[in-house]
Every structure is written in structure tokens, then in C-alpha cells.
Design a protein around this motif. Structure first.
Motif, PDB file in Angstrom:
ATOM      1  N   SER A  34      52.582  18.305 -23.556  1.00  0.00           N
ATOM      2  CA  SER A  34      51.758  17.522 -22.649  1.00  0.00           C
ATOM      3  C   SER A  34      50.865  16.566 -23.420  1.00  0.00           C
ATOM      4  O   SER A  34      50.730  15.392 -23.075  1.00  0.00           O
ATOM      5  N   ALA A  38      50.805  12.488 -23.262  1.00  0.00           N
ATOM      6  CA  ALA A  38      49.578  11.756 -22.969  1.00  0.00           C
ATOM      7  C   ALA A  38      49.309  10.719 -24.055  1.00  0.00           C
ATOM      8  O   ALA A  38      48.955   9.570 -23.770  1.00  0.00           O
TER       9      ALA A  38
ATOM     10  N   ALA C 133      43.324  14.705 -21.868  1.00  0.00           N
ATOM     11  CA  ALA C 133      44.743  14.349 -21.934  1.00  0.00           C
ATOM     12  C   ALA C 133      45.167  13.647 -20.651  1.00  0.00           C
ATOM     13  O   ALA C 133      45.874  12.631 -20.687  1.00  0.00           O
ATOM     14  N   LEU C 134      44.705  14.151 -19.512  1.00  0.00           N
ATOM     15  CA  LEU C 134      45.059  13.516 -18.242  1.00  0.00           C
ATOM     16  C   LEU C 134      44.444  12.119 -18.147  1.00  0.00           C
ATOM     17  O   LEU C 134      45.066  11.199 -17.630  1.00  0.00           O
ATOM     18  N   LEU C 137      46.612   9.898 -20.059  1.00  0.00           N
ATOM     19  CA  LEU C 137      47.868   9.678 -19.340  1.00  0.00           C
ATOM     20  C   LEU C 137      47.678   8.711 -18.179  1.00  0.00           C
ATOM     21  O   LEU C 137      48.529   7.865 -17.917  1.00  0.00           O
ATOM     22  N   PRO C 198      52.748   7.435 -14.772  1.00  0.00           N
ATOM     23  CA  PRO C 198      51.606   8.345 -14.595  1.00  0.00           C
ATOM     24  C   PRO C 198      51.282   8.587 -13.130  1.00  0.00           C
ATOM     25  O   PRO C 198      50.882   9.694 -12.754  1.00  0.00           O
TER      26      PRO C 198
END
Lengths: 296, 360, 326, 372
Positions: A34, A38, C133-134, C137, C198
Motif C-alpha cells: 500500500s 501511495a 499514505a492515503l 494517494l 485514486p
């Protein structure tokens, strides 16, 4: 009758089970992958941000430079240009000003749609949503001419009015969703206790839809902050925002001024990244016009 | 041998202790009901047994083998959830079959087990029906059948009839009862409903504040409550507790609630609370030789038309249940009798005191 | 993860129907309610009329005129001529079909990739630094398409761009992605995919979050395989939100303009000329206001049709949820 | 209050409410007297909430009149009615503390600080929520929320309170305690409660007067005892009673001198009536008796399932393809017969009530038997 002392446990608050596991962070193969994904998606933006700290020569160097002496020169130079603070000022003024008005107006309408369901509610909601689904270019011509007639071109008033309308559909949809989520029992509790309708709207319902207001605010800010076409066509040197500044940089003096583009681009992206870090839980509501809710 | 043994099992959520160092054994072939008010930790305890919740401390043993660190899917347990879980978009039979495929059961055996369990639960006619078409009660039956067909060593039920409509509740309860009679596995069943517990359990583990208060067969729990909580929780309405309403001197208890002193056998010196169930109080319209006069403060109708009286004596409020007809005549006065053998004594911590009372 | 919720109307209080027709109201209705319901709408209606109805009518009107800003001829009413011309306009029709091709490819690519990434992040719900991280992204999708276009021009530059550096270091010839007719369309498609995958990942995450926890736990207890879990537990719940995501993307692709305009301006030749770009160029490069208004009206109708489909699906879902609850 | 001999604080006359082409309520009449604990009892979605909303003024009736404290308020909005309200599903303001929630009705009313403090003290004492005042509703358990919601409803300077099914969905034992709290509270304040519920045991435990709402209309209204003992129609008998009443299809026949009701469990002499034809016979569970061994009377019943409800046992049986419910005290010696799985049972005729299957109205009842 004496109530036995032990029974108080029936009244212990329910615990949100999810929270405990939230603290329990750990690395797995999935989390590693993940992170890689990212980083891949962010890499292009990171490269631009890196370039913002390079000299022209370093940006244009072949092969590209990964390690270099960072310089703040691009930023200092950029902000010495009096036009740049103006662009930022315009972006902030237009987005914050119009979004605040839009939310106020939309909240009232959303309350009406949610509670009174006046005839035509569904149709109006549909029309509002569809306006956001039309390619922007389709509306540029009539607005261009209309703004000419009204003398709105290159004025804050004109652009703010435009952006209010630009933000209204989204705000109405999301706020109606949130108000629908507030049980009518709340309104009724107020009314039964003798409160006026205005009291119910502003003192009972409004405080309960704060998350909706925040979501609507953040997302309209992003949309207005990013809007290019209308600002370019309807605005002028007094009212242009950062996207237009980026665009014009492209055509300045033949070649693209990449240091300028990357410095301005970085300064422009930063607030967006910060917003989605802090308002991540509203991301879904925002990106789907409030039609899908949930957390990620 | 697949007793479930838990040793010092605890679970904290932040500062909130849901389950506090519980140790007990759930016997094979026994239906043990974890009973208690919401928030008492019964569901958390069950979820730790099945492995959906990680204990903060303690161990879970199945058949003597420590499974505390074993993944849920490897524990060979079956669980029926409060919310009826079915696998969507497929038939009832397929629902029952899916876990059997996962367990690598042969095709013939799968069919045999499905038919068997469908028979017990009375869903043979539904086997080819799509589960999406069933109501909650039907879905819950499918969920029960699915877990039973797997023949796991341990079967867990988490309030399985809570989300079923009122009319189907009884039918589902009956179905569960008949399933339980067929099965010889270890069955643990969570509920907050005493009626369900009394009707289905071999043993009830009464929980409160994250601990097991008492583990005993239903009638023992009802007749010999270990503390005031147990006395209150089992019973409808719960036991009356009369604090500071009596004196015990030299093995003789005197109280305004009793027309004559009664003898107490046992170490009752610490007793401060007198407990008596509303249904054990005798009440009549007319006085008799061993009754005490009390004020009737309110009357309502209860189960089976019985009169539920709220009574008062010396500032103590308490309840009594009498038959409908005589209840109606007790408008402001009544004469009550407390049978000594039905009186419980509790100490200041609310723990029951082992003592026998008898008339003079 | 909280269960995703789609707002739905509260079920009406329903009683058995009576054959009798209802007697009319024998009272003074809460007139204040009507006043409030109308009054609260006034500001939005004002904005809506000024900024939507008027421009739309204006646009409709213009579409019946032959009117080119740069020509000295002035305005001339020509009825439906602009529309009949649209029917025979090869380049415009080509742009529309190219837009649909772009739409199909982009949506498929982004849905598949997004689903994969969404699933990955769902599995990694305890990853360290998940929020950061999100954020990384999701950043591409909140950028102005214009700035993304600009950034990619730097990254894709045939001489000093980072991408070509990697390509040549792998031993291939550098490619002029944006001006090479063989590459321009694919490049634009891939950049759009970078921006919007995304979003589909976000929708996938929400969709997965809408699967009831108890069902997932039951599958875990029952030891179902990942595939069985996907088919019987996850997809029945997740499909609706994913479909909504696909629809939203479809509508959005239809609007794509800034990104393409900045990267290729529809070129080379007409290789990347999507309909929204075509419309813009028609209006602001050839200044043919009458004709471009006719095209705008056409696009408006397509948008309304797409909105209808979207709301239709949304309603289906809301109704299904109501049914499930009862 | 206006007329002599009537001390009602609320009276609804022929009230009808229509949504679309559905009559949710038709021709509803309700009379509530001062100091009543008036329970509106009816099945889920029988229109209880709508009726309460009409009383509160949140909806206005299409026909009929509403008289409140001697004044006609039919067209008035909720602000003018001065009724305390405990809505279903709490509706506690999530952004306000428990204290602010409770004092809300008084603050809207601009009640003086002193009275606010006194009332707060009184209701928080009554409902035992003193320790919770600083918390937010999100931190409370279901039972605590319920008590705070009740406290907020009661914290209003008025004499009439409407409670819309406030105990629905709570744990059994928690309800037992709140039922006590509610009775105690009403008595302590000396006010009028109008309360709706679909739980018949709750209605029995709380009410002094009941209104039976069925099919959008009040089928019967009266003192709890009267309606329980002498139900005027089958809806009343079905709604009030726990465990629920047994209904059997029967046939009423008439000879010169007497009426006889036939049904799958026997024939019963009834008080004379002109009615002949199909009837519904209602028998309360407590009136089915288990026969002693040697009795020839009665019918044979197979036990399907038993439930121990704590102090009483509910027995579900089947007899001649009819499902019946019995209830016995937990210490009843006859329980030993139940354990054998089959027993003979009987009903005394005087405990049978016959209803018209179409109008639901009471037709007749069994004759008083000359049993020793």
C-alpha cells in the motif's frame, strides 16, 4: 424496594470496538505494498516539488538530478513579483467568499428541501446536480456575453456570484443529505417546547450538521481553488487566480519558465494536500457530491 | 473432548474493562447461556472465545489445547451472529454447503448433512430458495443450520433472536431448543433476556461488570441466587430487597414484616438485607393470624392477569404478585405473609448468606 | 470503517388504504410552514435563475443564430441550421466518438486499477501511517487538471523529462509523448488514469466499508476461501457504490477539458480532441458562437441523460436498502 | 373544565387524518382526565405516533376537533400547546451536554434561573441521572439516554406530557426499572401522562386508563381494569394481555332458551344473544386450566414448548390443530403434568368471550357455571 447496587453496569456506555484496533498498527505485506502504491501515485507531484528547489539549469539537466543543493531562490523570486501575492489573494478571496455565501444559501434551501419537501423538490435537486455534470465549456459563451452586458467581467462581485452558483448544487446535495440524517424528532422537540422555526433551523439543526458544513466548505474551496476556465474567460488581471497564473506562465516569452511553474505549482498544491490530510473523512462525501457517505 | 476452558481472560478497551479476568469451563454437551445486562461483557467474552477479539490477558483452551493465538478460521468453531448472516445471491442449500466445501467435506457427506440439519430446523422446503427472498427469521434459521451442519466442536450464539420480528421469535426459539437437544457439542449462547436463558440453558452463567457472578442451572439460579444482582436479574419483577428491616439476635430474626420472630440456622450475623420474591409474598384482603398490615400504593396488571401490587411498610417499598381477583379488592390496605423458607439474607456486599429460616 | 450510507427518504407512515376518497382539509393549514418552505428557497432560486436559467436560455437562443464574433456579418437567425450542420459535421462526430472511446478505456482502466488498490488498502487497515499514505494517494485527484497537465508536460518532456530518462536508461529511444501522433492519445489516457484511479480506489474502499462487519466475521468463522468471500459476501454489498463510482467517472470523463487542453490542445492533429476541448476551441479560437452554442446544447442534453441514469441507480440503491431494513 | 362534571384536560373528537389517499386515523375520540396515566395501546404502525403528533400539534387533523385544557386548539401549532414531549428514539441533542439537554425546554421558554435549577434538581433526582449531567449523549448507554430523554421531556413547566413509546428496544430488566421510574415520576409530579406503546405488558403495568388503537381508530377507551376484564371488542382483548389472548374460530348457535358456542376445544353455553353464525372466541391464557387426573371434561393438549418468564411459566400447546397458550405460576403443582408433554385442560364458560368476526364487537360471553 432497594435497587441492588451491582446493576449499575447496565448503564455503562457502549464502547466503540473499532477504536481499540486502530491503535494496533503493524506492518504486513499488504501495508508495505500500500505504501509503495501511495508513493508511486505521489511521485510526480514530489518531483515537481523537488524541482521547485532547483535552478533552471538543474531542472533542465540531462540526466535529471536526484541529488542537488536545494535553493529557495525560486520562491523568493516568485514572491518578489507583485502579481503573485495578488494571484494568491484572488484565489483565497474568490474561493472563501463565494463558498461562504454558497453554504449559507444552500443550507437554507437544503433545510427546506429536507423538511418541507416543497413540490418540485426532486426536480430541482436533479437540475442542480445536472448543472455540475455539464462540461464547463458549454456555459462559457453565454456567461461571457452576459457578464459583458452586466459589466461583471473582471470584477470580484461578478466572479463571486458565479462561483456561488458553481458551489451551490454541490452544497445543497451534501447538506440535504446531512439534514436528512438529523431526525425530525429534533425539530419537533424544539417546536413542542415553544421554539420558533428560526430557532429550530439555526440552534437545533445547524449545530448538528457541522460535519456537513465542513465537508461542503472544504470541497467547494477545492473546486473553486482549482477552477480555471471561467476565471480565465470572465476574469482579468485584477481577478485572476493561481491556475490562470500557471497557465499564462506556459506562454510567457516562448519557453516555459519551469522554475516559476514548479515553485508556484508547489505553493499551490501544498494547501490542497494539507486539506485532504486533515479532512480525509470528508473526502468521499466530497468527491461524490454527497451522494455516497462513509469513511475509508 | 472439547470442553472450552478460559483462564484469566480479560479485555480492556482503553480505560474501560469489558471482561475482567474470567476463568471457567464450558462443558461438552452442555448449553451454557451467558446472561447479563447490556455492557456486562458477555458478547466480548464470546468474541474472545471465537477469536474475533484479542484478549488483553488470559488463555482460551479447546479440549485442553491452547488456541489463544490461533486464527478464528482455524479454531473449528461455529458462530451464529445477532444480525442474521447469509451468503447473498445464492440458495439456502448452497449457503449450508459453502463452509462444508471450505472444510473439505466430501460431496455425499455434504448432502447428507444438509438434509439432516434442514430436517431438524424444518427448512427442507426452503433448500432451493434464494436466501435473498427470506425474512430475518428465515435467514437466521439458515445461519443456524449452516453452523450446525459444519459440526464444529464448539457452537456459539450471539443473541440470535434479537433481530427477528416478534411473531417469529417463538418459532425460532423452539427451533433452537430442538437443535440443542440433538447436539452433543459445547454450546455457548449469549443473551440479555432471562426468559430465553431460562428456557434454553442447561447452565446459566450470569454476568455483571465483566465478571461471572454465578454459574448454575436455571432453577438453582432462581432459587439460590448468589447475590442481590442474581436475585434481581432472574425474576419478573425482580426480588425485593429490604435493607435494615430486621434484627437478628441469638438466632432469632425479628422484623416488622413478620408477625412472629423466626429462627435462623446458620451464620447470619452479617446479614443486612432481606430478600423476598414478589411471587412468594402471600397477600390477602383480610387479616389472619400470621399476617402483617401494609399499605397498597399502586396496583397494575402483570403476566397472566396477576395483580402486581406496590406495597409499603415502615417506609420500605416492595412488590407482591397476587391473583387477579383478590388483587382488585386490595385498594389501599392488604395483609401480607412472608413464608420464612422463601426469605433470603444478604450481607453488606450483597452476597447471599447461607442460612435457613423457619417459623417458630 | 463505518458503513457507507446513502441517504434515503424515511419510510412514510403507512396504514391500510381506504376506498373512500379523502375529505378535504377542514382547517387553516400551518400557513407558516408554507411561508418558511418557500422563503428559505428564495436565495437559491435567485442564484439559480440568474446563473443557470438565464445562461441556458441565452445559449439556446444563440444556437439558432449564425453568429461569429470575428466576422463582420453580425447575427442572423437561421433556425435549426446549426443543428442540421452538427449532424453532418465529421470532425465533431469524430470528437464525440473519440470521447466515448476515451470514456470506456479510462473508466475500465481506472475501475480495475482502483479496485485493486482499494482492496490492497482495505487489507492494510492497520498499516502504519495510513492517513499519510492515503493523503499521498488521493492528492492527484484534488489537483486542478490544469496543473496536472502542466506538471506532466515537465515530466514527459522528450529532452529533460523524468519519464524519458527512465525509458532511455532502460535502453529505449526517448518518446515525444505529447506530440507523437502514435502516443498522444495513450499518454493523455494514462495521465487521466493517474489522476482518477485514486478516486476509484476511494470508492472501492467505501464500498468495502459498506460490507457489514458481522458478515465478514461469519465468513472468517466459517473458514470461507477469499474467492467465496468475494463472491458471496463482499460483492453483493460493494457493487452499488462501485457502480456509482463508475457512473460518476463516466460523467466526469465526458467533461474532461483542462487537462487535455493544457497537455496537447487536442493535438497532434485531432488525435486528442475530446468533445469538450472541441467545443472550447470552436467558441474561443474560431469564435463561432452560434454554432458552438448548438453543440453546447447537445452536450447539455447528454449531461442531463447521464444525470438521470446516475440518480436512477442511486434511487435503486436507496429503495433496496429500505427493503432490506423492513 | 369548562363544563360541570368534566375534568378532562384533553379531548379529541371525531379526529381524522389523511395522508395521500390513506386514512391513517379515522373518527378518533380520546378523553384524558387530569392526573391520568393514559396509555394508547396498539400494534406497531397502528397510527399511535400520528395520534400523538396530532395531540402535540405537529400535525393538524383533517376533520374533527381537539380540545386542550378547555380550549379548542384544533388549528394551533405546537408552540401554543405547552405540552411536555418525550419523542421516540431519544432525539437528544448530540452537541449539548446532558444538563443542557434537560434544561432545554425551560431555556426555550425563558423560565427563570431559579425554577430551572429547581426543576433540574428534581428530575435528575427522580430519574437518578445526577452523575451524568456533564456528559454528552454520545457517552451514555441506551438506558441512560432513555432516562435523560424522559427527564428532558419532564423538565417543562406544564401539566401534560406526551411520551411516544419511550422504552422500545430496551433490555428487559432495564425496562422493568424505567417502568417503576415512570410511575413514580407521574405520581410525584401529579401531572397527566399520555403514553404510547405496542408492548401489552408495558401498557398493563403503567396505565390507569387505556385507549385501544386499532385500524386507525380508538376501538375502546376506559379504566384499565374495565377494559381488561370486560373487553368490548376483540381488538381490546388482543391488545391488552400478556401472554397474548387465545382466539378460536367458533360457531354460535341458538335454541329457544340459550345460545351455544362451538369451537375446536368444545361447546360452551353462552348468555343469550340473537346472533347466529361464525364468531371468534377469546380466552385468556390464565383461564385455561389443567385438569386433575380423573376429570372427564376438557380437551387433550400436547405441549409444544414452555418458557420460564421468571415466576411464571408460559406453555404453548396444540389441541385439535389449534395452538393455544397457557400460563401457570412457577410453583404451580400442575407444572408436573406439563412436563409429561400431554395433559387434559378445560376452560370455564364464563371466561369465554364471543366476538363478531367482522365488526370485532363483543356479542356475548359464557354463562356463569355453577361450579363448586
Amino acid at each position: 424496594m432497594t435497587t441492588p447496587d451491582g446493576t449499575s453496569s447496565a448503564d455503562l456506555p457502549s464502547v466503540r470496538l473499532g477504536e481499540a484496533s486502530q491503535r494496533d498498527r503493524r506492518w504486513t505485506l499488504a501495508s508495505l505494498f500500500s505504501w509503495v502504491v501511495a508513493l508511486i501515485f505521489f511521485a510526480p507531484i514530489a518531483w515537481i516539488a523537488m524541482s521547485a528547489f532547483k535552478t533552471t539549469g538543474q531542472i533542465l539537466s540531462v540526466p535529471p538530478l536526484f541529488i542537488f543543493q536545494p535553493t529557495l531562490e525560486n520562491f523568493t523570486e516568485m514572491f518578489q513579483d507583485p502579481k503573485i501575492p495578488k494571484f494568491f489573494f484572488n484565489s483565497v478571496l474568490l474561493s472563501v467568499g463565494s463558498v461562504l455565501i454558497a453554504i449559507a444559501v444552500s443550507f437554507l434551501a437544503a433545510y427546506s428541501f429536507s423538511r418541507f419537501k416543497p413540490p418540485g423538490t426532486d426536480f430541482l435537486m436533479f437540475l442542480l446536480l445536472s448543472t455540475r455534470f455539464v462540461p464547463a465549456a458549454a456555459f462559457v459563451i453565454p456567461f461571457f456575453q452576459l457578464f459583458g452586458i452586466l459589466n461583471f467581467r473582471n470584477t470580484y462581485v461578478g466572479l463571486i456570484i458565479f462561483y456561488v452558483m458553481f458551489s451551490v448544487p454541490f452544497s445543497v446535495w451534501i447538506l440535504k443529505g446531512f439534514i436528512d440524517g438529523v431526525s425530525q424528532r429534533f425539530d419537533e422537540t424544539g417546536l413542542v417546547n415553544g421554539a420558533s422555526r428560526a430557532h429550530v433551523i439555526f440552534r437545533v439543526v445547524l449545530p448538528q450538521v457541522k460535519p456537513g458544513l465542513v465537508a461542503a466548505f472544504v470541497f467547494n474551496i477545492i473546486f473553486v481553488w482549482n477552477e480555471f476556465l471561467f476565471n480565465f474567460q470572465l476574469g482579468g488581471t485584477d481577478t485572476n487566480s493561481i491556475p490562470v497564473a500557471l497557465f499564462t506562465a506556459l506562454y510567457q516569452g516562448g519557453a516555459v519558465n519551469w522554475t516559476y511553474v514548479s515553485a508556484l505549482g508547489t505553493a499551490y498544491v501544498l494547501p490542497l494536500a494539507v486539506l485532504i490530510y486533515f479532512f480525509q473523512k470528508y473526502l468521499l462525501v466530497g468527491m461524490t457530491f454527497g451522494t455516497v457517505r462513509g469513511e475509508v | 473432548m472439547s470442553d472450552v476452558e478460559i483462564i484469566g481472560l480479560s479485555k480492556d478497551f482503553g480505560s474501560f474493562v469489558a471482561v475482567e479476568s474470567v476463568s471457567t469451563i464450558f462443558r461438552e454437551g452442555t448449553v451454557t447461556v451467558l446472561l447479563g445486562p447490556s455492557g456486562c461483557g458477555k458478547t466480548t467474552l464470546m468474541r474472545m472465545i471465537v477469536g474475533l477479539e484479542k484478549p488483553t490477558a488470559g488463555q482460551v483452551l479447546i479440549g485442553g489445547e491452547d488456541v489463544t493465538r490461533v486464527a478464528t478460521s482455524k479454531r473449528r468453531m461455529g458462530m451464529v451472529f445477532q444480525y442474521p448472516v447469509v451468503y447473498r445471491g445464492t440458495s439456502v442449500a448452497r449457503n449450508l454447503e459453502l463452509p462444508l466445501i471450505a472444510d473439505k467435506v466430501s460431496k455425499g457427506e455434504r448432502k447428507k448433512r444438509i438434509d439432516e440439519v434442514a430436517e431438524i430446523l424444518g427448512i427442507t422446503d426452503l433448500l432451493q430458495v434464494n436466501v435473498d427472498k427470506l425474512d430475518n427469521a428465515g435467514r437466521q434459521k439458515v445461519a443456524v443450520a449452516r453452523e450446525v451442519a459444519r459440526k464444529p466442536e464448539v457452537l456459539l450464539f450471539d443473541e440470535p433472536i434479537t433481530n427477528v420480528d416478534l411473531t417469529s421469535k417463538l418459532e425460532l426459539k423452539r427451533a433452537l431448543k430442538s437443535v440443542f437437544q440433538e447436539l452433543r457439542q459445547t454450546i455457548i449462547y449469549v443473551t440479555h433476556d432471562q426468559t430465553e436463558a431460562m428456557s434454553l440453558a442447561d447452565d446459566i452463567a450470569l454476568m455483571n461488570d465483566g465478571k461471572i457472578v454465578q454459574l448454575a442451572p436455571p432453577h438453582v439460579l432462581y432459587h439460590e441466587p448468589a447475590d442481590v444482582f442474581a436475585g434481581w436479574f432472574l425474576g419478573n419483577p425482580g426480588m425485593n430487597f429490604l435493607r435494615d428491616s430486621f434484627v437478628i439476635e441469638q438466632g432469632v430474626l425479628t422484623s416488622p414484616f413478620l408477625s412472629a420472630p423466626v429462627r435462623v440456622f446458620g451464620d447470619a450475623g452479617r446479614a443486612v438485607v432481606l430478600g423476598i420474591r414478589p411471587e412468594h409474598i402471600g397477600a390477602s384482603v383480610e387479616p389472619n393470624s400470621n399476617s402483617v398490615e401494609v399499605a397498597v400504593t399502586s396496583r397494575s396488571i402483570s403476566i397472566g392477569g396477576q395483580a402486581l401490587l406496590e406495597l409499603e411498610l415502615d417506609g420500605h417499598g416492595f412488590k407482591a404478585v397476587v391473583d387477579h381477583g383478590s388483587g382488585k379488592k386490595m385498594t389501599d390496605r392488604a395483609w401480607i405473609t412472608l413464608p420464612p423458607s422463601k426469605i433470603f439474607l444478604f450481607d453488606s456486599d450483597g452476597r447471599a448468606i447461607v442460612a435457613t429460616l423457619s417459623g417458630a | 470503517m463505518t458503513e457507507a450510507v446513502i441517504k434515503s427518504k424515511q419510510p412514510e407512515l403507512i396504514q391500510g388504504k381506504t376506498g373512500k376518497s379523502a375529505p378535504r382539509k377542514a382547517k387553516s393549514r400551518f400557513s407558516s410552514n408554507t411561508l418558511w418552505s418557500g422563503g428559505l428557497l428564495v436565495p437559491v432560486l435567485l442564484f439559480f435563475i440568474l446563473m443557470n436559467v438565464v445562461p441556458t436560455i441565452w445559449m439556446l437562443g444563440l444556437s439558432f443564430y449564425d453568429y461569429t464574433l470575428t466576422s463582420a456579418k453580425g447575427m442572423e437567425f437561421i433556425g435549426f441550421d446549426n443543428y442540421t450542420r452538427l449532424l453532418n459535421d465529421g470532425p465533431i462526430q469524430l470528437a464525440i466518438s473519440r470521447t466515448f472511446l476515451f470514456m470506456v478505456l479510462a473508466v475500465i482502466l481506472q475501475t480495475l486499477l482502483g479496485a485493486l488498490i482499494g482492496f490492497l488498502f482495505w487489507r492494510a487497515d492497520r498499516m502504519p501511517g495510513r492517513r499519510l499514505a492515503l493523503t499521498l494517494l488521493f492528492t492527484p485527484m484534488v489537483l486542478a487538471p490544469l496543473s496536472s497537465g502542466l506538471f506532466w508536460r515537465l515530466l514527459l518532456d522528450p529532452v529533460f523529462g523524468l519519464i524519458n530518462y527512465f525509458i532511455s536508461s532502460l535502453g529505449f529511444e526517448p518518446v515525444n509523448f505529447l506530440t507523437n501522433p502514435d502516443w498522444a492519445f495513450t499518454t493523455v489516457l494514462l495521465v487521466d488514469t493517474w489522476m482518477w484511479t485514486p478516486f476509484m480506489a476511494l470508492m472501492t474502499l467505501a464500498a468495502l466499508g459498506s460490507v457489514p462487519k458481522a458478515e465478514l466475521e461469519a465468513a472468517q468463522v466459517d473458514n470461507l476461501s477469499m474467492w467465496q468471500r468475494l463472491i458471496h459476501v463482499i460483492i453483493p454489498y460493494a457493487k452499488f457504490i462501485i457502480v456509482l463510482g463508475i457512473l460518476l467517472r463516466t460523467i466526469d470523463v465526458f467533461k474532461t477539458m483542462d487537462l487535455v487542453y493544457l497537455m496537447t490542445n487536442g493535438g497532434p492533429g485531432d488525435r486528442t480532441e475530446l468533445i469538450a476541448v472541441g467545443l472550447y476551441r470552436l467558441a474561443f479560437q474560431s469564435f463561432n458562437l452560434g454554432y458552438s452554442s448548438a453543440l453546447a446544447v447537445l452536450l447539455l442534453f447528454i449531461a442531463i441523460a447521464l444525470t438521470s441514469i446516475y440518480l436512477f441507480v442511486l434511487n435503486l440503491r436507496a429503495r433496496k436498502e429500505l427493503k432490506d431494513q423492513s | 373544565m369548562t363544563q360541570q362534571g368534566e375534568n378532562h384536560v384533553l379531548r379529541l373528537e371525531s379526529v381524522t387524518k389523511v395522508y395521500g389517499d390513506t386514512e391513517v386515523l379515522k373518527d378518533v375520540g380520546v378523553t384524558v382526565r387530569a392526573g391520568d396515566f393514559y396509555v394508547i395501546s396498539g400494534q406497531p404502525s397502528s397510527g399511535k405516533s400520528v395520534l400523538l403528533r396530532l395531540i402535540l400539534g405537529l400535525e393538524l387533523p383533517d376533520l374533527g376537533s381537539i380540545n386542550l385544557r378547555g380550549e379548542v386548539v384544533t388549528g394551533e401549532g405546537p408552540q401554543r400547546r405547552n405540552i411536555g414531549y418525550v419523542p421516540q428514539s431519544f432525539a437528544l441533542f448530540p452537541n449539548k451536554s446532558v444538563l443542557d439537554n434537560i434544561t432545554y425546554p425551560m431555556r426555550v421558554d425563558k423560565t427563570s434561573k431559579k425554577i430551572i435549577e429547581e426543576t433540574l434538581e428534581r428530575v435528575s433526582e427522580l430519574l437518578n441521572i445526577r452523575d451524568l449531567l456533564d456528559k454528552k449523549p454520545g457517552q451514555l448507554s441506551g438506558g441512560q439516554k432513555q432516562r435523560v430523554a424522559i427527564a428532558r421531556g419532564l423538565a417543562k413547566e406544564t401539566d401534560i406530557f406526551v411520551l411516544d413509546d419511550p422504552l422500545v428496544g430496551l433490555d428487559f430488566k432495564l425496562r422493568e426499572r424505567l417502568i417503576d421510574d415512570l410511575k413514580k415520576t407521574r405520581a410525584a409530579l401529579g401531572v397527566t401522562f399520555i403514553y404510547s406503546t405496542s408492548d401489552s405488558l408495558e401498557a398493563l403495568l403503567l396505565a390507569n386508563r387505556v385507549g385501544i388503537l386499532f385500524g386507525g381508530t380508538i376501538m375502546e377507551e376506559g379504566e384499565l381494569d374495565t377494559v381488561y376484564d370486560e373487553p368490548g371488542n376483540s381488538a381490546s382483548m388482543a391488545t391488552l394481555g400478556f401472554p397474548s389472548v387465545n382466539f378460536l374460530d367458533g360457531l354460535m348457535m341458538k335454541s329457544d332458551t340459550e345460545s351455544i358456542a362451538q369451537c375446536p376445544i368444545g361447546s360452551f353455553p353462552m348468555n343469550p344473544t340473537d346472533y347466529e353464525g361464525p364468531v371468534v372466541l377469546g380466552i385468556r391464557p390464565e383461564h385455561i386450566e389443567i385438569q386433575s387426573e380423573d376429570s372427564a371434561q376438557g380437551f387433550l393438549a400436547q405441549v409444544l414448548f414452555t418458557e420460564d418468564v421468571g415466576g411464571s411459566e408460559i406453555i404453548y400447546v396444540e389441541s385439535n390443530n389449534e395452538r393455544l397458550i397457557l400460563v401457570l405460576g412457577a410453583s404451580d403443582p400442575q407444572l408436573s403434568k406439563v412436563r409429561t408433554g400431554e395433559f387434559a385442560a378445560s376452560v370455564q364458560p364464563e371466561h369465554i368471550v364471543a366476538f363478531d368476526p367482522n365488526t370485532l364487537q363483543r356479542i356475548s360471553e359464557g354463562k356463569e357455571s355453577s361450579r363448586v
